[in-house]
Design an enzyme around this catalytic site. Sequence first.
Site, PDB file in Angstrom:
ATOM      1  N   HIS A  90     -42.314 -40.178  -4.250  1.00 16.86           N
ATOM      2  CA  HIS A  90     -42.803 -40.582  -5.575  1.00 16.86           C
ATOM      3  C   HIS A  90     -43.691 -39.476  -6.170  1.00 16.86           C
ATOM      4  O   HIS A  90     -43.629 -39.187  -7.363  1.00 16.86           O
ATOM      5  CB  HIS A  90     -43.632 -41.868  -5.475  1.00 16.86           C
ATOM      6  CG  HIS A  90     -42.880 -43.060  -4.963  1.00 16.86           C
ATOM      7  ND1 HIS A  90     -43.126 -43.621  -3.735  1.00 16.86           N
ATOM      8  CD2 HIS A  90     -41.901 -43.804  -5.520  1.00 16.86           C
ATOM      9  CE1 HIS A  90     -42.326 -44.660  -3.557  1.00 16.86           C
ATOM     10  NE2 HIS A  90     -41.574 -44.796  -4.624  1.00 16.86           N
TER      11      HIS A  90
ATOM     12  N   SER B 194     -39.147 -43.051   2.272  1.00 16.45           N
ATOM     13  CA  SER B 194     -38.861 -44.351   1.665  1.00 16.45           C
ATOM     14  C   SER B 194     -40.021 -45.278   1.964  1.00 16.45           C
ATOM     15  O   SER B 194     -40.605 -45.205   3.063  1.00 16.45           O
ATOM     16  CB  SER B 194     -37.573 -44.933   2.268  1.00 16.45           C
ATOM     17  OG  SER B 194     -37.484 -46.315   1.992  1.00 16.45           O
TER      18      SER B 194
HETATM   19  P1  AMP Z   1     -38.807 -47.090  -5.332  1.00 17.24           P
HETATM   20  O1  AMP Z   1     -40.275 -47.306  -5.395  1.00 17.24           O
HETATM   21  O2  AMP Z   1     -38.252 -47.036  -3.954  1.00 17.24           O
HETATM   22  O3  AMP Z   1     -38.048 -48.012  -6.260  1.00 17.24           O
HETATM   23  O4  AMP Z   1     -38.573 -45.629  -5.904  1.00 17.24           O
HETATM   24  C1  AMP Z   1     -39.065 -45.245  -7.158  1.00 17.24           C
HETATM   25  C2  AMP Z   1     -38.418 -43.938  -7.541  1.00 17.24           C
HETATM   26  O5  AMP Z   1     -38.743 -42.950  -6.573  1.00 17.24           O
HETATM   27  C3  AMP Z   1     -36.893 -44.040  -7.576  1.00 17.24           C
HETATM   28  O6  AMP Z   1     -36.403 -43.305  -8.686  1.00 17.24           O
HETATM   29  C4  AMP Z   1     -36.478 -43.411  -6.278  1.00 17.24           C
HETATM   30  O7  AMP Z   1     -35.190 -42.832  -6.318  1.00 17.24           O
HETATM   31  C5  AMP Z   1     -37.549 -42.346  -6.099  1.00 17.24           C
HETATM   32  N1  AMP Z   1     -37.677 -41.970  -4.699  1.00 17.24           N
HETATM   33  C6  AMP Z   1     -37.821 -42.808  -3.649  1.00 17.24           C
HETATM   34  N2  AMP Z   1     -37.832 -42.110  -2.490  1.00 17.24           N
HETATM   35  C7  AMP Z   1     -37.691 -40.812  -2.831  1.00 17.24           C
HETATM   36  C8  AMP Z   1     -37.619 -39.596  -2.085  1.00 17.24           C
HETATM   37  N3  AMP Z   1     -37.688 -39.574  -0.749  1.00 17.24           N
HETATM   38  N4  AMP Z   1     -37.460 -38.435  -2.762  1.00 17.24           N
HETATM   39  C9  AMP Z   1     -37.380 -38.432  -4.121  1.00 17.24           C
HETATM   40  N5  AMP Z   1     -37.445 -39.544  -4.876  1.00 17.24           N
HETATM   41  C10 AMP Z   1     -37.588 -40.720  -4.245  1.00 17.24           C
END
Ligand code: AMP
Length: 286
Positions: free
Chosen positions: A38, A186
């Site tokens: 993030h 993640s």
């Molecule tokens: P989330 O909180 O998992 O819904 O992710 C929010 C945003 O962060 C989404 O656009 C994800 O694709 C991005 N994101 C999550 N993990 C990663 C990562 N390891 N590298 C880059 N972007 C990420």
Amino acid sequence: MPVTLVDSIAALRNTLQPLRGSGNVGLLPTMGALHAGHASLIDRARLECQTVVVSIFVNPLQFDRADDLQRYPRALDADLTVCADRGVAVVFAPAVTEVYPTPPLCVIEVGRLADHLCGQFRPGHFRGVATVVMKLFQMVQPDRAYFGEKDAQQLAIVRRLVKDFDVPVTIVGVPTVREPDGLALSSRNKQLAPEERKLATALYRALCEADRQISSGVTDPELVKKAATAVVPSHKLLRLEYFEVVDPEEMQPVETIADPVVVAGAVWVGATRLIDNVHSAPPAGT
Ligand code: AMP
């Protein structure tokens, strides 16, 4: 400037109103439990936008299992520190009742983009994602919005969403941030027990093997999948849910690998489901 935390749509609009004239507003939709992945989206947005808005909302509409929604990590205080440290202007962290005062009757169906990969195994997931992203676009009205390539199908769907609905926002895809051993960062990694954490790299290793096959000229996706999934060890805590070779725009399985593709997979490690993908291309001249 300190970060402003708002939890209502009215306060969000009031806070953003005076900031709009001074340059781009960038939005990063997240579900919180922020990590370095993030942070890289935030840093990219900060380079390109005067005002960066991070939304933190664990969207019930995109969860296909109640236990998954309940287990999803939440860490608002730590998230605020990450945002403040990186120069985020506004954190929008609404309650479910603010976003969905009544269950929505109008939702966004995403068609064949959701037929494969995660869409096949998480019924209604991308309807929930597309609907909440569209709502966030209406609430924030960003000039630019940032999404991770880690969620390749989500990114493809958001790109198509803004095209089909003429949303005046530029979508920026940001490369996946990984641990030193290759595991994609993640929020769900926090759920892994130590033994599970060790096993969790299996998916990335399989994706790397697929990339090796494709870049060395193997054009049959079935052969690529066979060689790649052979890398995943047999273990009672590991179960590959899907492993596919798809085209980057519509996320449809390809019959032969003649152009750049996305190789994407999902793996269950114990009770935690992880996804990852790589972009891969056949050697020039094939
Ligand atoms: P989330 O909180 O998992 O819904 O992710 C929010 C945003 O962060 C989404 O656009 C994800 O694709 C991005 N994101 C999550 N993990 C990663 C990562 N390891 N590298 C880059 N972007 C990420």
